[in-house]
Design a protein around this motif. Sequence first.
Motif, PDB file in Angstrom:
ATOM      1  N   UNK A 117      -2.175  -4.175  -4.985  1.00 45.15           N
ATOM      2  CA  UNK A 117      -3.274  -5.055  -4.605  1.00 45.15           C
ATOM      3  C   UNK A 117      -3.657  -4.931  -3.131  1.00 45.15           C
ATOM      4  N   UNK A 118      -3.308  -3.817  -2.500  1.00 45.77           N
ATOM      5  CA  UNK A 118      -3.668  -3.595  -1.099  1.00 45.77           C
ATOM      6  C   UNK A 118      -5.184  -3.667  -0.928  1.00 45.77           C
ATOM      7  N   UNK A 119      -5.667  -4.192   0.195  1.00 47.27           N
ATOM      8  CA  UNK A 119      -7.112  -4.356   0.381  1.00 47.27           C
ATOM      9  C   UNK A 119      -7.886  -3.051   0.503  1.00 47.27           C
ATOM     10  N   UNK A 120      -7.210  -1.966   0.861  1.00 42.75           N
ATOM     11  CA  UNK A 120      -7.846  -0.650   0.916  1.00 42.75           C
ATOM     12  C   UNK A 120      -7.352   0.203  -0.243  1.00 42.75           C
ATOM     13  N   UNK A 121      -8.160   1.189  -0.633  1.00 44.91           N
ATOM     14  CA  UNK A 121      -7.706   2.144  -1.651  1.00 44.91           C
ATOM     15  C   UNK A 121      -6.517   2.898  -1.066  1.00 44.91           C
ATOM     16  N   UNK A 122      -5.381   2.859  -1.760  1.00 47.26           N
ATOM     17  CA  UNK A 122      -4.139   3.424  -1.231  1.00 47.26           C
ATOM     18  C   UNK A 122      -3.589   4.460  -2.200  1.00 47.26           C
ATOM     19  N   UNK A 123      -3.222   5.619  -1.655  1.00 48.37           N
ATOM     20  CA  UNK A 123      -2.697   6.714  -2.467  1.00 48.37           C
ATOM     21  C   UNK A 123      -1.359   7.172  -1.915  1.00 48.37           C
ATOM     22  N   UNK A 124      -0.434   7.497  -2.813  1.00 50.33           N
ATOM     23  CA  UNK A 124       0.796   8.190  -2.442  1.00 50.33           C
ATOM     24  C   UNK A 124       0.614   9.634  -2.880  1.00 50.33           C
ATOM     25  N   UNK A 125       0.720  10.569  -1.919  1.00 46.86           N
ATOM     26  CA  UNK A 125       0.482  11.987  -2.191  1.00 46.86           C
ATOM     27  C   UNK A 125       1.750  12.796  -1.990  1.00 46.86           C
ATOM     28  N   UNK A 126       1.952  13.791  -2.836  1.00 46.43           N
ATOM     29  CA  UNK A 126       3.004  14.792  -2.659  1.00 46.43           C
ATOM     30  C   UNK A 126       2.325  16.148  -2.747  1.00 46.43           C
ATOM     31  N   UNK A 127       2.366  16.903  -1.636  1.00 44.01           N
ATOM     32  CA  UNK A 127       1.687  18.200  -1.574  1.00 44.01           C
ATOM     33  C   UNK A 127       0.224  18.082  -1.999  1.00 44.01           C
ATOM     34  N   UNK A 128      -0.422  17.010  -1.556  1.00 42.70           N
ATOM     35  CA  UNK A 128      -1.843  16.723  -1.784  1.00 42.70           C
ATOM     36  C   UNK A 128      -2.175  16.459  -3.258  1.00 42.70           C
ATOM     37  N   UNK A 145       7.008  -5.422  -3.129  1.00 43.89           N
ATOM     38  CA  UNK A 145       6.513  -4.130  -2.641  1.00 43.89           C
ATOM     39  C   UNK A 145       5.509  -3.532  -3.616  1.00 43.89           C
ATOM     40  N   UNK A 146       5.811  -3.633  -4.896  1.00 47.30           N
ATOM     41  CA  UNK A 146       4.899  -3.093  -5.915  1.00 47.30           C
ATOM     42  C   UNK A 146       3.576  -3.856  -5.905  1.00 47.30           C
ATOM     43  N   UNK A 147       3.638  -5.190  -5.814  1.00 49.84           N
ATOM     44  CA  UNK A 147       2.424  -6.000  -5.745  1.00 49.84           C
ATOM     45  C   UNK A 147       1.614  -5.671  -4.495  1.00 49.84           C
ATOM     46  N   UNK A 185       9.364 -17.103 -12.227  1.00 42.65           N
ATOM     47  CA  UNK A 185      10.712 -16.675 -11.863  1.00 42.65           C
ATOM     48  C   UNK A 185      10.699 -15.979 -10.499  1.00 42.65           C
ATOM     49  N   UNK A 186      11.806 -16.081  -9.804  1.00 39.41           N
ATOM     50  CA  UNK A 186      11.926 -15.499  -8.473  1.00 39.41           C
ATOM     51  C   UNK A 186      11.678 -13.995  -8.532  1.00 39.41           C
ATOM     52  N   UNK A 187      10.767 -13.516  -7.690  1.00 41.36           N
ATOM     53  CA  UNK A 187      10.457 -12.085  -7.655  1.00 41.36           C
ATOM     54  C   UNK A 187      11.392 -11.381  -6.682  1.00 41.36           C
ATOM     55  N   UNK A 188      11.754 -10.175  -7.017  1.00 43.97           N
ATOM     56  CA  UNK A 188      12.619  -9.383  -6.146  1.00 43.97           C
ATOM     57  C   UNK A 188      11.778  -8.722  -5.059  1.00 43.97           C
ATOM     58  N   UNK A 189      12.457  -8.197  -4.045  1.00 45.20           N
ATOM     59  CA  UNK A 189      11.766  -7.482  -2.968  1.00 45.20           C
ATOM     60  C   UNK A 189      10.981  -6.305  -3.538  1.00 45.20           C
ATOM     61  N   UNK A 190      11.556  -5.643  -4.541  1.00 49.51           N
ATOM     62  CA  UNK A 190      10.866  -4.498  -5.156  1.00 49.51           C
ATOM     63  C   UNK A 190       9.572  -4.945  -5.839  1.00 49.51           C
ATOM     64  N   UNK A 191       9.601  -6.126  -6.490  1.00 47.10           N
ATOM     65  CA  UNK A 191       8.383  -6.673  -7.108  1.00 47.10           C
ATOM     66  C   UNK A 191       7.314  -6.921  -6.050  1.00 47.10           C
TER      67      UNK A 191
END
Length: 198
Positions: free
Chosen positions: A21-32, A15-17, A7-13
């Motif tokens: 699956x980013x090639x580098x370890x990726x973290x989202x931080x809030x106040x560390x 972005x989540x993918x 099924x057609x994936x949305x833009x949000x899907x």
Amino acid sequence: MASAPPPFATARDHERLAFLHAPDATLILADRVILRASLRVADVFGWTPAEIEGQSIRLLYPGQSDYEVIGERARRALREQPVYHDERFMRRKDGQVVWMEGSGAALDRTDPERLAIWTYRPADPRAGQFGLLTLAEKRIARYLVNGFTSKEIALALACSHRTVEVHRANMIRKMQVRNSFELVRMLLMAPEPDGIKG
């Protein structure tokens, strides 16, 4: 017979993918504090995303002093530039200290720690910024920061105990420290890149 297309994936899907699956370890931080972690974190650091989400980024540093020093350096840099890059030692789940390339971007440059995106990848050992150290000294430095004795390093590198001692003495001289304890401390506090002033 061909299977039906997904099924057609949305833009949000997408972005989540891209994040997961980013090639580098990726973290989202809030106040560390780690809000989200990509799947690559497991390969790079040994923890699953679920194990580190909600934890302080301090978990990934070998000691409190480098956590504070590197954090302050990044905070200053991100107030002045959109993306910050450096190399530093970080700690894996198994306790091993490894040399990493880090890149960060703050969503609000007036308060860089409020919400930030960081990526990490193991650094190329030939490109590590250990100042004037030779390749052999860089190899020994990686064992020193992991707590190996000279005899253990010699065994791991298939060289003599005396060779390790000579390299360690050269590193102490080059980095202008008084002893092995100060050498390890300096190695853990990665050098500040050109252009970032104290």
